[in-house]
Write a protein that holds these residues in place. Structure first.
Motif, PDB file in Angstrom:
ATOM      1  N   ALA A  86       0.805  -1.235   0.000  1.00 13.88           N
ATOM      2  CA  ALA A  86       0.000   0.000   0.000  1.00 13.88           C
ATOM      3  C   ALA A  86       0.832   1.277   0.000  1.00 13.88           C
ATOM      4  O   ALA A  86       0.527   2.232   0.719  1.00 13.88           O
ATOM      5  CB  ALA A  86      -0.958  -0.006   1.185  1.00 13.88           C
ATOM      6  N   ASP A  87       1.906   1.293  -0.771  1.00 11.55           N
ATOM      7  CA  ASP A  87       2.657   2.546  -0.919  1.00 11.55           C
ATOM      8  C   ASP A  87       3.144   2.668  -2.353  1.00 11.55           C
ATOM      9  O   ASP A  87       3.180   1.695  -3.101  1.00 11.55           O
ATOM     10  CB  ASP A  87       3.830   2.613   0.065  1.00 11.55           C
ATOM     11  N   ASP A  88       3.508   3.886  -2.715  1.00 13.43           N
ATOM     12  CA  ASP A  88       3.858   4.173  -4.114  1.00 13.43           C
ATOM     13  C   ASP A  88       5.357   4.369  -4.283  1.00 13.43           C
ATOM     14  O   ASP A  88       5.802   5.259  -4.995  1.00 13.43           O
ATOM     15  CB  ASP A  88       3.105   5.430  -4.565  1.00 13.43           C
ATOM     16  N   SER A  89       6.148   3.509  -3.632  1.00 14.53           N
ATOM     17  CA  SER A  89       7.603   3.650  -3.682  1.00 14.53           C
ATOM     18  C   SER A  89       8.226   2.674  -4.677  1.00 14.53           C
ATOM     19  O   SER A  89       7.652   1.629  -4.992  1.00 14.53           O
ATOM     20  CB  SER A  89       8.206   3.399  -2.297  1.00 14.53           C
ATOM     21  N   THR A  90       9.403   3.020  -5.154  1.00 13.74           N
ATOM     22  CA  THR A  90      10.127   2.136  -6.071  1.00 13.74           C
ATOM     23  C   THR A  90      10.443   0.786  -5.428  1.00 13.74           C
ATOM     24  O   THR A  90      10.284  -0.252  -6.067  1.00 13.74           O
ATOM     25  CB  THR A  90      11.421   2.818  -6.560  1.00 13.74           C
ATOM     26  N   PRO A  91      10.887   0.743  -4.166  1.00  9.32           N
ATOM     27  CA  PRO A  91      11.120  -0.561  -3.528  1.00  9.32           C
ATOM     28  C   PRO A  91       9.868  -1.436  -3.488  1.00  9.32           C
ATOM     29  O   PRO A  91       9.955  -2.663  -3.593  1.00  9.32           O
ATOM     30  CB  PRO A  91      11.582  -0.184  -2.118  1.00  9.32           C
ATOM     31  N   SER A  92       8.705  -0.808  -3.348  1.00  7.92           N
ATOM     32  CA  SER A  92       7.458  -1.570  -3.322  1.00  7.92           C
ATOM     33  C   SER A  92       7.198  -2.214  -4.674  1.00  7.92           C
ATOM     34  O   SER A  92       6.790  -3.381  -4.763  1.00  7.92           O
ATOM     35  CB  SER A  92       6.277  -0.659  -2.952  1.00  7.92           C
ATOM     36  N   TYR A  93       7.454  -1.484  -5.749  1.00 14.92           N
ATOM     37  CA  TYR A  93       7.251  -2.047  -7.083  1.00 14.92           C
ATOM     38  C   TYR A  93       8.301  -3.112  -7.391  1.00 14.92           C
ATOM     39  O   TYR A  93       8.014  -4.103  -8.076  1.00 14.92           O
ATOM     40  CB  TYR A  93       7.266  -0.933  -8.131  1.00 14.92           C
ATOM     41  N   ALA A  94       9.495  -2.910  -6.888  1.00 10.76           N
ATOM     42  CA  ALA A  94      10.527  -3.930  -7.064  1.00 10.76           C
ATOM     43  C   ALA A  94      10.133  -5.213  -6.337  1.00 10.76           C
ATOM     44  O   ALA A  94      10.282  -6.321  -6.867  1.00 10.76           O
ATOM     45  CB  ALA A  94      11.872  -3.417  -6.539  1.00 10.76           C
ATOM     46  N   ALA A  95       9.600  -5.068  -5.129  1.00 12.62           N
ATOM     47  CA  ALA A  95       9.159  -6.232  -4.359  1.00 12.62           C
ATOM     48  C   ALA A  95       8.023  -6.951  -5.071  1.00 12.62           C
ATOM     49  O   ALA A  95       7.957  -8.188  -5.072  1.00 12.62           O
ATOM     50  CB  ALA A  95       8.710  -5.791  -2.964  1.00 12.62           C
ATOM     51  N   ALA A  96       7.132  -6.186  -5.688  1.00  9.60           N
ATOM     52  CA  ALA A  96       6.021  -6.779  -6.431  1.00  9.60           C
ATOM     53  C   ALA A  96       6.543  -7.549  -7.654  1.00  9.60           C
ATOM     54  O   ALA A  96       6.064  -8.652  -7.954  1.00  9.60           O
ATOM     55  CB  ALA A  96       5.044  -5.691  -6.869  1.00  9.60           C
ATOM     56  N   PHE A  97       7.529  -6.970  -8.331  1.00  9.15           N
ATOM     57  CA  PHE A  97       8.113  -7.643  -9.495  1.00  9.15           C
ATOM     58  C   PHE A  97       8.805  -8.937  -9.074  1.00  9.15           C
ATOM     59  O   PHE A  97       8.649  -9.974  -9.728  1.00  9.15           O
ATOM     60  CB  PHE A  97       9.114  -6.708 -10.191  1.00  9.15           C
ATOM     61  N   VAL A  98       9.541  -8.885  -7.991  1.00 12.46           N
ATOM     62  CA  VAL A  98      10.217 -10.079  -7.468  1.00 12.46           C
ATOM     63  C   VAL A  98       9.190 -11.164  -7.144  1.00 12.46           C
ATOM     64  O   VAL A  98       9.377 -12.339  -7.473  1.00 12.46           O
ATOM     65  CB  VAL A  98      11.045  -9.736  -6.214  1.00 12.46           C
ATOM     66  N   ALA A  99       8.091 -10.767  -6.507  1.00  9.38           N
ATOM     67  CA  ALA A  99       7.045 -11.728  -6.157  1.00  9.38           C
ATOM     68  C   ALA A  99       6.432 -12.343  -7.409  1.00  9.38           C
ATOM     69  O   ALA A  99       6.122 -13.546  -7.446  1.00  9.38           O
ATOM     70  CB  ALA A  99       5.960 -11.042  -5.321  1.00  9.38           C
ATOM     71  N   GLY A 100       6.255 -11.529  -8.448  1.00 11.62           N
ATOM     72  CA  GLY A 100       5.712 -12.036  -9.709  1.00 11.62           C
ATOM     73  C   GLY A 100       6.623 -13.073 -10.341  1.00 11.62           C
ATOM     74  O   GLY A 100       6.167 -14.113 -10.823  1.00 11.62           O
TER      75      GLY A 100
END
Length: 211
Positions: A97-111
């Motif tokens: 629930a945040d709009d940070s680059t690390p959050s998107y990186a974590a989402a990509f890793v999870a994918g």
């Protein structure tokens, strides 16, 4: 990342797939089932056609809906794998629930991890993961070290290209190509090529926004 970016990136991905039709078909004829381009085109078009129902959604909800659509749209092994990727990304974005680059990186890793688990494959097996795993690792490292978006995009495009090219020297252990043994050596994996094209398309879209 806003849903509007997801939609514009989807258009860039679709255009990249269409622009490389002959190359993708040639690669797939050499070591695949011959339907990779058709499946990728079908999936890309399906996402574009969802614009009206996606644009009002949050990014996590949009990614989840894209995943569910791909599951029912793309044939072969690619459908469930790509569906798992998008749905896992959506799940992590919702949790963080945040709009940070690390959050998107974590989402990509999870994918990417979801693709690994579903496909029971890893690095060095001549699949899309030879692009996705190195890109995920680098994205995570750069995002947590506060690297700027431009440098991240440049690095990820290079890593994706290197990963794609690396499949040329590999023996396939998954899919139809696995039955070819050493005859698969010398051919780039079509799934790896598609992933490289998609990553490049998204990164170029980000760079365009930054300029």
């Amino acid at each position: 990342m806003k849903t509007s970016f997801i939609l514009s990136a989807s258009e860039s991905i679709r255009d990249a797939i269409l622009d490389h039709e002959s190359e993708l078909e040639s690669l797939d004829r050499a070591i695949g089932d011959g339907d990779h381009y058709i499946n990728m085109k079908r999936g890309a078009n399906a996402i574009i056609e969802m614009r009206a129902e996606l644009e009002s959604l949050t990014p996590d909800a949009a990614l989840n809906k894209i995943g569910m659509k791909l599951l029912s749209t793309i044939g072969g092994a690619s459908g469930p794998l790509l569906a798992s990727f998008f749905m896992s990304m959506g799940k992590i974005l919702k949790e963080n629930a945040d709009d940070s680059t690390p959050s998107y990186a974590a989402a990509f890793v999870a994918g990417v991890e979801a693709i690994q688990q579903r496909g029971k494959a890893g690095l060095g097996e001549k699949t899309m993961l030879d692009v996705l795993i190195p890109v995920a690792q680098q994205f995570s490292t750069l995002a947590t070290s506060n690297t700027n978006i431009k440098d991240i995009c440049t690095a990820l495009m290079h890593t994706a290209e290197q990963g794609m090219l690396s499949t040329k020297a590999l023996i396939a252990t998954k899919g139809r190509a696995a039955g070819l043994g050493e005859r698969a050596i010398g051919h780039i994996d079509p799934g790896a090529k598609s992933c490289q094209l998609m990553i490049e398309a998204v990164c170029k879209q980000l760079l365009f926004i930054q300029n």
